[in-house]
Design an enzyme around this catalytic site. Structure first.
Site, short mmCIF file in Angstrom:
data_model
loop_
_atom_site.label_atom_id
_atom_site.label_comp_id
_atom_site.label_asym_id
_atom_site.label_seq_id
_atom_site.Cartn_x
_atom_site.Cartn_y
_atom_site.Cartn_z
N ASP A 10 5.27 -1.84 1.23
CA ASP A 10 5.67 -3.19 1.65
C ASP A 10 4.51 -4.14 1.37
O ASP A 10 3.36 -3.72 1.24
CB ASP A 10 6.04 -3.23 3.13
CG ASP A 10 6.52 -4.62 3.56
OD1 ASP A 10 7.24 -5.27 2.78
OD2 ASP A 10 6.14 -5.10 4.65
N SER A 11 4.82 -5.42 1.34
CA SER A 11 3.76 -6.41 1.16
C SER A 11 2.86 -6.47 2.39
O SER A 11 1.75 -6.99 2.32
CB SER A 11 4.39 -7.79 0.93
OG SER A 11 5.27 -8.07 2.00
N CYS A 73 10.56 -3.42 1.02
CA CYS A 73 10.21 -4.84 1.01
C CYS A 73 11.37 -5.58 0.34
O CYS A 73 11.66 -5.35 -0.85
CB CYS A 73 8.92 -5.04 0.21
SG CYS A 73 8.45 -6.76 -0.01
N GLU A 152 3.59 -10.82 11.52
CA GLU A 152 2.25 -10.31 11.20
C GLU A 152 1.23 -10.75 12.26
O GLU A 152 0.20 -10.12 12.44
CB GLU A 152 1.79 -10.79 9.80
CG GLU A 152 2.59 -10.19 8.64
CD GLU A 152 2.07 -8.82 8.16
OE1 GLU A 152 0.89 -8.52 8.36
OE2 GLU A 152 2.89 -8.05 7.62
N CYS A 186 14.65 -8.75 5.19
CA CYS A 186 13.21 -8.57 5.08
C CYS A 186 12.83 -7.53 6.13
O CYS A 186 13.29 -7.60 7.28
CB CYS A 186 12.51 -9.91 5.35
SG CYS A 186 10.75 -9.76 5.69
N HIS A 188 10.29 -7.03 7.81
CA HIS A 188 9.54 -7.49 9.00
C HIS A 188 10.48 -7.89 10.14
O HIS A 188 10.08 -7.92 11.30
CB HIS A 188 8.70 -8.73 8.66
CG HIS A 188 7.41 -8.44 7.96
ND1 HIS A 188 7.35 -7.96 6.67
CD2 HIS A 188 6.12 -8.56 8.38
CE1 HIS A 188 6.07 -7.82 6.32
NE2 HIS A 188 5.31 -8.18 7.34
N1 DGL Z 1 8.59 -7.18 4.43
C1 DGL Z 1 8.66 -8.08 3.31
C2 DGL Z 1 10.11 -8.22 2.91
O1 DGL Z 1 10.89 -7.32 3.22
C3 DGL Z 1 7.92 -9.32 3.62
C4 DGL Z 1 7.85 -10.23 2.46
C5 DGL Z 1 6.67 -11.14 2.37
O2 DGL Z 1 5.57 -10.62 2.20
O3 DGL Z 1 6.86 -12.36 2.40
O4 DGL Z 1 10.56 -9.14 2.26
#
Ligand code: DGL
Length: 273
Positions: A10-11, A73, A152, A186, A188
């Site tokens: 993931d990012s 992600c 975050e 997403c 998150h």
């Molecule tokens: N968890 C990432 C997603 O599913 C976050 C994306 C981001 O870094 O903006 O899109």
């Protein structure tokens, strides 16, 4: 049988929601996680940059000899995973198809909402996948640039006035559209589920993209006879590109348990990939 690890990317930390689901579904699998915490968020960047980062991230996880890479992600999954198809000796599994399948099966009134990052919504990938699978479904999408930073930074709890105010504004068009199913596009976002439920009402089903891709990963390994032969709990390794303050606490929230492995630093950018 295949004892090689599963890679999860993931990012940032959101992909830990997929690890949480994998814990329950595939407890004996070894998992290597990479969260690009130094470059999060991806969701406000261009497709070109997201793909450049993704190639570096995938190459890093690939160096562990993974048997499958879960792109947990939404943003990276929608940036064009197909551009990377066939470039590696392991399959890449993104969140779009699994999340869309779950939503299409669940929606009764055929009105589905999508919330995701600006890049994911702009890509149109979720809508296209929904249209292809279930043309009768009407999709209402909202780009939510502020939600990843909220998560975050540990500001996702019910009662958090900032989180509630921001979510109420993002969700209003979806409420107006009368959706009965809401794709959390997403990874998150499951941390904000309590806030979403308060706003949308208990009758709206929330689809967790991380959980959906974990289920797809389990099915893929089962079908290709590639499950681990181990009968002891698998080893977890966590890599991040930066360790922000409060990292372990936020990670534990997303995992639903304390971190159970070392958190190591990875510099995926400086290595030639
Ligand atoms: N968890 C990432 C997603 O599913 C976050 C994306 C981001 O870094 O903006 O899109």
């Amino acid at each position: 049988m295949d004892n090689r690890p599963i890679g999860v990317f993931d990012s940032g930390l959101g992909g830990l929601t997929a690890v949480r689901a994998l814990d329950a579904l595939l407890p004996y699998e070894d998992i290597v996680y990479f969260g690009d915490t130094a470059r999060v968020p991806y969701g406000t960047r261009s497709r070109e940059i997201i793909l450049k980062y993704l190639r570096q991230d995938v190459a890093f996880l690939g160096s562990f000899g993974v048997k499958l890479l879960v792109v947990a992600c939404g943003t990276a999954s929608t940036a064009g995973l197909s551009a990377l198809d066939g470039a590696y000796e392991f399959p890449l599994l993104g969140v779009v198809e699994p999340a869309v399948r779950a939503a299409a099966e669940a929606s009764r009134n055929r009105k589905v909402g999508l919330i995701a990052t600006p890049a994911a919504v702009a890509s149109g990938a979720y809508e296209a996948a929904l249209k292809a699978r279930a043309p009768d479904i009407q999709v209402t999408a909202a780009a939510c640039p502020l939600l990843v930073p909220l998560v975050e930074n540990g500001r996702a709890r019910r009662g958090d006035v900032v989180a509630e105010t921001v979510c109420r504004e993002y969700l209003r068009p979806l409420q107006d559209a009368g959706v009965d199913t809401l794709i959390l596009g997403c990874t998150h976002y499951p941390l904000l589920s309590g806030v979403f439920r308060d706003i949308m009402g208990a009758h709206v089903l929330l689809i967790d993209a991380g959980e959906a891709v974990a289920r797809a990963a389990a099915a893929h390994l089962r079908e290709s006879a590639a499950l681990s032969a181990d009968t002891a709990r698998g080893v977890r390794r966590y890599f991040v590109s930066d360790s922000p303050p409060g990292f372990a606490a936020t990670a534990a929230l997303l995992l639903g348990r304390p971190l159970d492995g070392p958190v190591e630093k990875a510099d995926v950018e400086s290595e030639k990939r």
